[in-house]
Design a protein around this motif. Structure first.
Motif, PDB file in Angstrom:
ATOM      1  N   MET A 151      -2.233  31.695 -16.038  1.00 54.47           N
ATOM      2  CA  MET A 151      -3.036  30.857 -15.161  1.00 54.47           C
ATOM      3  C   MET A 151      -4.179  31.659 -14.564  1.00 54.47           C
ATOM      4  O   MET A 151      -4.039  32.849 -14.302  1.00 54.47           O
ATOM      5  CB  MET A 151      -2.139  30.346 -14.029  1.00 54.47           C
ATOM      6  N   SER A 165      -1.845  23.125 -14.139  1.00 60.69           N
ATOM      7  CA  SER A 165      -0.523  23.716 -14.369  1.00 60.69           C
ATOM      8  C   SER A 165       0.609  22.712 -14.217  1.00 60.69           C
ATOM      9  O   SER A 165       1.752  23.035 -14.475  1.00 60.69           O
ATOM     10  CB  SER A 165      -0.293  24.866 -13.384  1.00 60.69           C
ATOM     11  N   ALA A 174      -3.438  27.740 -17.759  1.00 59.07           N
ATOM     12  CA  ALA A 174      -3.831  26.780 -16.723  1.00 59.07           C
ATOM     13  C   ALA A 174      -5.017  27.305 -15.929  1.00 59.07           C
ATOM     14  O   ALA A 174      -5.180  28.511 -15.746  1.00 59.07           O
ATOM     15  CB  ALA A 174      -2.659  26.518 -15.789  1.00 59.07           C
TER      16      ALA A 174
END
Length: 154
Positions: A66, A105, A95
């Motif tokens: 992420m 996410s 994400a």
């Protein structure tokens, strides 16, 4: 979740401390592990962002799950850059999260991505190539008589 935090200010006399603090608290509250923090000083209009590119390289090698950014304008001012970034990250399975704005996410974000893809098909329909005739027609209206009502006598 392995997270890379990206903060940016436009001039050297500005500080990324507030961005960094808020993003670290956001990640900590969700149990995410920050594996990299990048603090860049560059104009928003500048296309040269070596630390942003370094974070993208981490995503490309799957060293992070992420990317966490304080606001969209911290990542880039160009809509094109934002769209290309999100498309690449989606393809990589990484994400992109901007608290309060974008959270790719979550399962709901996955649903939005699917709907977004479906909306780009040739007919622009979320339902694919479904003809108009496949949908139920509206029930016909009951006819209304303008004349007197006839009563049956027995």
């Amino acid at each position: 979740m392995r997270v890379a935090v990206y903060t940016r200010v436009s001039t050297p006399d500005q500080s990324t401390d507030r961005q960094r603090r808020e993003l670290c608290n956001y990640a900590k509250a969700r149990g995410w592990k920050i594996v990299r923090e990048m603090q860049e000083t560059a104009s928003g209009a500048s296309h040269k962002r070596p630390l942003r590119e370094e974070i993208m390289q981490l995503a490309r090698t799957r060293a992070v799950d992420m990317i966490l950014v304080q606001a969209l304008d911290r990542w880039g001012h160009s809509v094109q850059v934002l769209i290309l970034t999100m498309a690449e990250l989606e393809a990589l399975g990484v994400a992109f999260v901007v608290p309060g704005q974008i959270d790719m996410s979550t399962p709901m974000a996955g649903c939005r991505r699917i709907c977004s893809r479906r909306s780009r098909n040739s007919k622009g329909s979320l339902f694919g190539n479904v003809s108009a005739r496949a949908w139920p027609m509206r029930a016909p209206r009951a006819s209304v008589s303008a004349g007197p009502t006839r009563h049956r006598t027995w």
